[in-house]
Design an enzyme around this catalytic site. Structure first.
Site, PDB file in Angstrom:
ATOM      1  N   SER A  48       0.806  -1.223   0.000  1.00 41.26           N
ATOM      2  CA  SER A  48       0.000   0.000   0.000  1.00 41.26           C
ATOM      3  C   SER A  48       0.840   1.273   0.000  1.00 41.26           C
ATOM      4  O   SER A  48       0.330   2.355  -0.288  1.00 41.26           O
ATOM      5  CB  SER A  48      -0.947   0.020   1.211  1.00 41.26           C
ATOM      6  OG  SER A  48      -0.227  -0.058   2.428  1.00 41.26           O
ATOM      7  N   ASP A 334      -3.585   8.308   7.933  1.00 40.97           N
ATOM      8  CA  ASP A 334      -4.459   7.470   8.756  1.00 40.97           C
ATOM      9  C   ASP A 334      -3.609   6.841   9.846  1.00 40.97           C
ATOM     10  O   ASP A 334      -2.492   7.302  10.092  1.00 40.97           O
ATOM     11  CB  ASP A 334      -5.213   6.432   7.900  1.00 40.97           C
ATOM     12  CG  ASP A 334      -4.290   5.494   7.131  1.00 40.97           C
ATOM     13  OD1 ASP A 334      -3.123   5.335   7.535  1.00 40.97           O
ATOM     14  OD2 ASP A 334      -4.741   4.912   6.116  1.00 40.97           O
ATOM     15  N   HIS A 337      -0.627   4.870   7.453  1.00 42.86           N
ATOM     16  CA  HIS A 337       0.061   5.405   6.275  1.00 42.86           C
ATOM     17  C   HIS A 337       0.444   6.876   6.423  1.00 42.86           C
ATOM     18  O   HIS A 337      -0.283   7.661   7.024  1.00 42.86           O
ATOM     19  CB  HIS A 337      -0.831   5.237   5.044  1.00 42.86           C
ATOM     20  CG  HIS A 337      -1.223   3.829   4.788  1.00 42.86           C
ATOM     21  ND1 HIS A 337      -2.370   3.269   5.314  1.00 42.86           N
ATOM     22  CD2 HIS A 337      -0.609   2.848   4.088  1.00 42.86           C
ATOM     23  CE1 HIS A 337      -2.449   2.004   4.942  1.00 42.86           C
ATOM     24  NE2 HIS A 337      -1.394   1.720   4.203  1.00 42.86           N
TER      25      HIS A 337
END
Length: 360
Positions: A48, A334, A337
């Site tokens: 990610s 978040d 991340h």
């Protein structure tokens, strides 16, 4: 979802070669070298931290193609990037003059011309260990390398065998993963801990990385940067679950540093054995530096993410949540991340360290 939606970190490489050109380059110098065709394109593998939206096209819960993700991206639109805006690889590609933002290989809107400049095969939720990707139905590293093979086939059909081979040979390749192998796999699922001690699992991850690199080399890869695992113990979600919510969890960070050390050592061996140009990128040091000295980079919040409470939200739990007003003051977007600004800093710090030798 919680800990299963992890990993980030970010990117590129600096190498030591040709003594007359060891100084760090400016962005104009980098672009000048790219213009001379010493670097053809940027190809990305990982999780990610570098997935621009491949997971939008597969059956997985590991997605971020909804607001508030992407609110600061071009057109204020969510793309599948786990950030409020761009990823570090996007900033690197832009600095190199290759692309404003790196497209996802599985995106049907990605054109043949796009493939000439930059593309990402990455998938949120993946790791060096194939089991890690299987746990969330993400695209494993092995499958990403297979997409690389298909990419080369597409290139050959578009520009011919000779030109396609040259593009792959002169491409800069970034691989960024490893966080999920710890968070959603070893520290959460019972399978691997029964098979490996932590130390032996690190060795296993490195062996998986080595096999993938050998396959990339067979396809034609010659320039590779591997981004180390970031300070997982400093993620807001980890500090909330395992710590006091304020300070980083040392035991987790120690496990990260041990793995990073082994990855860096293995890259040196790969460089000798396969004659590849390799570099270990210390994302841990860059992000930890921003956390330890936030004012230096203009940050004021290092313990919480911008989305929701900032303590546990990520992925679906971040969907439709309230967000902080000054997003550039947060290290994290978040609970896992980095923010777009942190990714930008990562890219800047790496680009400052690229010597001429990488492009030769």
């Amino acid at each position: 979802m919680g800990l299963r939606n992890s990993c980030f970190c970010a990117l590129l490489f600096y190498m030591m070669y040709m003594p007359n050109y060891l100084h760090a380059m400016t962005v104009p110098e980098i672009r000048d070298l790219k213009a001379k065709h010493r670097l053809s394109s940027l190809l990305v593998f990982g999780d990610s931290s570098v997935d621009p939206g491949n997971n939008n096209r597969i059956a997985t819960t590991m997605k971020s193609n909804f607001l508030p993700y992407g609110m600061d991206f071009i057109g204020s639109r969510p793309t599948g990037r786990f950030s409020n805006g761009k990823l570090g690889t996007d900033f690197v590609a832009e600095a190199l003059g290759l692309a404003v933002a790196i497209p996802a290989f599985l995106d049907p809107n990605t054109t043949k011309v796009d493939l000439l400049h930059a593309v990402s095969f990455a998938s949120a939720g993946s790791g060096y260990d194939d089991l890690t990707a299987n746990l969330t139905s993400s695209i494993s590293l092995g499958r990403q390398v297979n997409y690389f093979r298909h990419y080369k086939i597409h290139l050959r059909q578009f520009v011919g065998f000779k030109r396609a081979d040259e593009i792959v040979r002169k491409a800069g390749i970034i691989m960024s993963m490893g966080t999920n192998d710890y968070l959603q796999n070893y520290f959460l699922e019972p399978t691997r801990p029964k098979q490996f001690t932590l130390d032996k699992y690190q060795d296993y991850l490195v062996s998986c990385m080595r096999l993938a690199i050998k396959d990339m080399h067979k396809i034609g890869a010659r320039r590779l940067a591997v981004v180390g695992v970031p300070p997982i113990g400093c993620m807001p979600i980890m500090m909330s679950i395992l710590g006091d919510g304020v300070g980083c969890v040392d035991k987790v960070n120690k496990a990260v540093l041990s793995l990073n050390s082994k990855i860096a050592k293995e890259l040196k061996a790969v460089e000798t054995q396969l004659k590849m140009k390799t570099k270990f990128v210390d994302a841990y040091g860059i992000i930890k530096g921003a956390i330890d000295d936030p004012k230096k980079y203009g940050f004021s919040e290092t313990t919480k993410g911008c989305c929701g409470s900032g303590i546990f939200e990520l992925g679906d739990t971040c969907k439709s949540s309230n967000v902080c007003k000054d997003r550039d003051s947060y290290v994290f977007w978040d609970a896992v991340h980095p923010s777009q600004k942190m990714y930008n800093i990562l890219a800047d710090e790496i680009l400052k360290s690229i010597p001429y030798s990488f492009f030769s």
